[in-house]
Scaffold this motif. Structure first.
Motif, PDB file in Angstrom:
ATOM      1  N   UNK A  57       3.620  -8.902  -8.432  1.00 62.30           N
ATOM      2  CA  UNK A  57       3.749 -10.433  -7.436  1.00 62.30           C
ATOM      3  C   UNK A  57       5.277  -9.767  -6.949  1.00 62.30           C
ATOM      4  N   UNK A  58       5.643  -9.407  -7.403  1.00 60.13           N
ATOM      5  CA  UNK A  58       7.381  -8.703  -6.853  1.00 60.13           C
ATOM      6  C   UNK A  58       6.682  -7.735  -5.847  1.00 60.13           C
ATOM      7  N   UNK A  59       5.405  -6.690  -5.996  1.00 61.25           N
ATOM      8  CA  UNK A  59       5.310  -5.756  -4.870  1.00 61.25           C
ATOM      9  C   UNK A  59       4.556  -6.875  -3.674  1.00 61.25           C
ATOM     10  N   UNK A  60       3.949  -8.200  -4.135  1.00 62.23           N
ATOM     11  CA  UNK A  60       3.540  -8.523  -3.199  1.00 62.23           C
ATOM     12  C   UNK A  60       4.125  -8.871  -2.387  1.00 62.23           C
ATOM     13  N   UNK A  61       5.450  -9.760  -2.298  1.00 66.37           N
ATOM     14  CA  UNK A  61       6.595 -10.391  -2.066  1.00 66.37           C
ATOM     15  C   UNK A  61       7.543  -8.892  -0.948  1.00 66.37           C
ATOM     16  N   UNK A  62       7.779  -7.913  -1.128  1.00 62.48           N
ATOM     17  CA  UNK A  62       8.175  -7.156  -1.052  1.00 62.48           C
ATOM     18  C   UNK A  62       7.067  -6.316  -0.160  1.00 62.48           C
ATOM     19  N   UNK A  63       5.990  -6.129  -0.321  1.00 60.58           N
ATOM     20  CA  UNK A  63       4.825  -6.025   1.212  1.00 60.58           C
ATOM     21  C   UNK A  63       4.726  -7.088   2.195  1.00 60.58           C
ATOM     22  N   UNK A  64       4.793  -8.363   2.228  1.00 60.18           N
ATOM     23  CA  UNK A  64       5.603  -9.784   3.187  1.00 60.18           C
ATOM     24  C   UNK A  64       6.201  -9.538   3.290  1.00 60.18           C
ATOM     25  N   UNK A  65       7.330  -8.835   3.400  1.00 60.25           N
ATOM     26  CA  UNK A  65       8.481  -8.501   3.448  1.00 60.25           C
ATOM     27  C   UNK A  65       8.332  -7.796   4.764  1.00 60.25           C
ATOM     28  N   UNK A  66       8.334  -5.880   4.403  1.00 56.95           N
ATOM     29  CA  UNK A  66       7.886  -5.150   5.488  1.00 56.95           C
ATOM     30  C   UNK A  66       6.914  -5.845   6.422  1.00 56.95           C
ATOM     31  N   UNK A  67       5.849  -6.257   6.112  1.00 57.09           N
ATOM     32  CA  UNK A  67       4.902  -7.005   7.300  1.00 57.09           C
ATOM     33  C   UNK A  67       5.627  -7.572   8.420  1.00 57.09           C
ATOM     34  N   UNK A  68       6.564  -8.692   7.592  1.00 57.41           N
ATOM     35  CA  UNK A  68       6.858  -9.018   8.969  1.00 57.41           C
ATOM     36  C   UNK A  68       9.024  -8.519   9.472  1.00 57.41           C
ATOM     37  N   UNK A  69       8.890  -7.635   8.862  1.00 60.37           N
ATOM     38  CA  UNK A  69       9.698  -6.660   9.718  1.00 60.37           C
ATOM     39  C   UNK A  69       9.438  -6.441  10.694  1.00 60.37           C
ATOM     40  N   UNK A  70       7.997  -4.890  10.160  1.00 57.80           N
ATOM     41  CA  UNK A  70       7.248  -4.062  11.086  1.00 57.80           C
ATOM     42  C   UNK A  70       6.608  -4.032  12.335  1.00 57.80           C
ATOM     43  N   UNK A  71       7.238  -5.209  13.181  1.00 60.26           N
ATOM     44  CA  UNK A  71       6.288  -5.143  13.636  1.00 60.26           C
ATOM     45  C   UNK A  71       5.067  -5.001  14.642  1.00 60.26           C
ATOM     46  N   UNK A  72       5.635  -3.153  14.794  1.00 55.03           N
ATOM     47  CA  UNK A  72       5.103  -2.497  15.770  1.00 55.03           C
ATOM     48  C   UNK A  72       4.474  -1.535  14.859  1.00 55.03           C
ATOM     49  N   UNK A  74       1.586   0.955  12.757  1.00 55.49           N
ATOM     50  CA  UNK A  74       0.486   0.992  13.620  1.00 55.49           C
ATOM     51  C   UNK A  74      -0.649   0.477  12.875  1.00 55.49           C
ATOM     52  N   UNK A  75      -1.549  -0.021  13.533  1.00 57.07           N
ATOM     53  CA  UNK A  75      -2.740  -0.007  12.960  1.00 57.07           C
ATOM     54  C   UNK A  75      -3.473  -0.133  11.475  1.00 57.07           C
ATOM     55  N   UNK A  76      -3.021   1.370  11.335  1.00 61.53           N
ATOM     56  CA  UNK A  76      -3.777   1.779   9.810  1.00 61.53           C
ATOM     57  C   UNK A  76      -3.174   1.935   8.648  1.00 61.53           C
ATOM     58  N   UNK A  77      -1.824   1.770   9.461  1.00 64.70           N
ATOM     59  CA  UNK A  77      -0.573   1.187   7.748  1.00 64.70           C
ATOM     60  C   UNK A  77      -0.894  -0.037   7.435  1.00 64.70           C
ATOM     61  N   UNK A  78      -1.177  -0.479   8.744  1.00 67.91           N
ATOM     62  CA  UNK A  78      -1.365  -2.123   8.429  1.00 67.91           C
ATOM     63  C   UNK A  78      -2.459  -2.938   8.183  1.00 67.91           C
TER      64      UNK A  78
END
Ligand SMILES: Nc1ncnc2c1ncn2[C@@H]1O[C@H](COP(=O)(O)OP(=O)(O)OP(=O)(O)O)[C@@H](O)[C@H]1O
Ligand SMILES: [Mg+2]
Length: 269
Positions: A57-72, A74-78
């Motif tokens: 769950x902690x890992x999921x929350x931090x991934x969501x944070x990352x997705x929010x922050x890094x708007x640009x 790359x598609x593959x990383x996303x």
């Protein structure tokens, strides 16, 4: 009016009374010890489970944070991050399923949905359902049933398949590319013996007596990821116990493991 006759109460010898008291005391203290042990095991199980639930769950929350922050991003990383989240969620959902089933199996009132099943048909169907996973994981699978295995068993088929499924998943999980996984069965007297064996990493003699304990994992690393939660074999054991059957393991470190199931067979007399 009839006179009531007085009967002298029988006296129990003091020694006998003391012995009975001592025995009752012993039994009470043993029951108390058992309760304490069970309570300790339960607390340990909750600690492990909450750790296993919290980590992904902690890992999921931090991934969501990352997705929010890094708007640009790359598609593959996303896409990779989304895949990773999907894997973790799948793992969490499998774990919740296992916790539910373990709770169900420990309920003494739980009734199995018993039906008479052709053992060979059930094992063949199970084997063919595993073939794709085995091939994908590059394991070499085999099924070996005696041609004349005509044996009916009285089982809750869904639950027995859960047991086989955990044994097969374990064999996949604790082996590597090219290893062999074999499913076999034979009649021994009035019992059907099923075996799932692998040529994987095996289990050390220290770990061997503990693998059926709830929440036990041989590597003891409680890291999140695709690893298991140490519940499958405890569930398998409860299921086999409820069927009046047995489960046990033989293993040689670095050479592989064989898990055996034994069930009463319905033989025509
Ligand atoms: N075929 C096997 N080869 C080597 N080790 C095994 C094998 N099967 C089980 N084990 C060991 O026994 C432990 C307990 O197995 P169990 O199936 O209960 O849990 P798990 O596979 O870790 O997780 P879960 O089944 O809950 O997803 C495993 O963590 C592993 O260390
Ligand atoms: Mg398992």
């Amino acid at each position: 009016m009839e006179k009531k006759r007085y009967t002298k109460p029988q006296t129990i010898p003091r020694e006998e009374l003391e012995r009975a008291l001592f025995q009752a005391n012993e039994e009470l203290s043993q029951a108390n010890e058992k309760l304490n042990r069970q309570e300790k095991e339960r607390m340990e199980l909750f600690r492990n489970l909450s750790h296993d639930l919290r980590a992904p769950m902690t890992a999921l929350v931090s991934t969501i944070g990352l997705l929010r922050e890094k708007k640009d991003m790359p598609e593959t990383e996303y896409q990779e991050l989304l895949d990773m989240m999907a894997r973790r969620l799948k793992n969490l959902s499998a774990m919740l399923d296992e916790i539910f089933l373990l709770g169900q199996m420990e309920n003494p009132q739980l009734e199995l949905k018993l039906e008479e099943i052709d053992a060979a048909a059930l094992l063949e169907e199970f084997y063919y359902s595993c073939e794709a996973d085995g091939k994908y994981a590059k394991r070499s699978l085999s099924l070996s049933l005696p041609e004349d295995l005509q044996c009916m068993i009285m089982v809750d088929a869904q639950k027995l398949v859960r047991v086989l499924d955990n044994l097969f998943t374990n064999a996949l999980r604790y082996s590597k590319d090219g290893d062999e996984i074999a499913l076999s069965a034979q009649l021994i007297g009035e019992k059907l013996q099923i075996c799932v064996s692998d040529t994987g990493v095996g289990i050390t003699p220290e770990d061997l007596p503990h693998v059926f304990e709830r929440s036990y994992r041989a590597d003891r690393s409680r890291t999140p990821g695709d690893g298991g939660h140490g519940l499958g074999l405890a569930i398998a054991k409860s299921i086999m116990d409820k069927h009046g059957g047995r489960i046990w393991v033989e293993s040689v470190t670095e050479h592989g493991s064989s898990f055996f199931l034994e069930l009463p067979a319905l033989l025509e007399k």
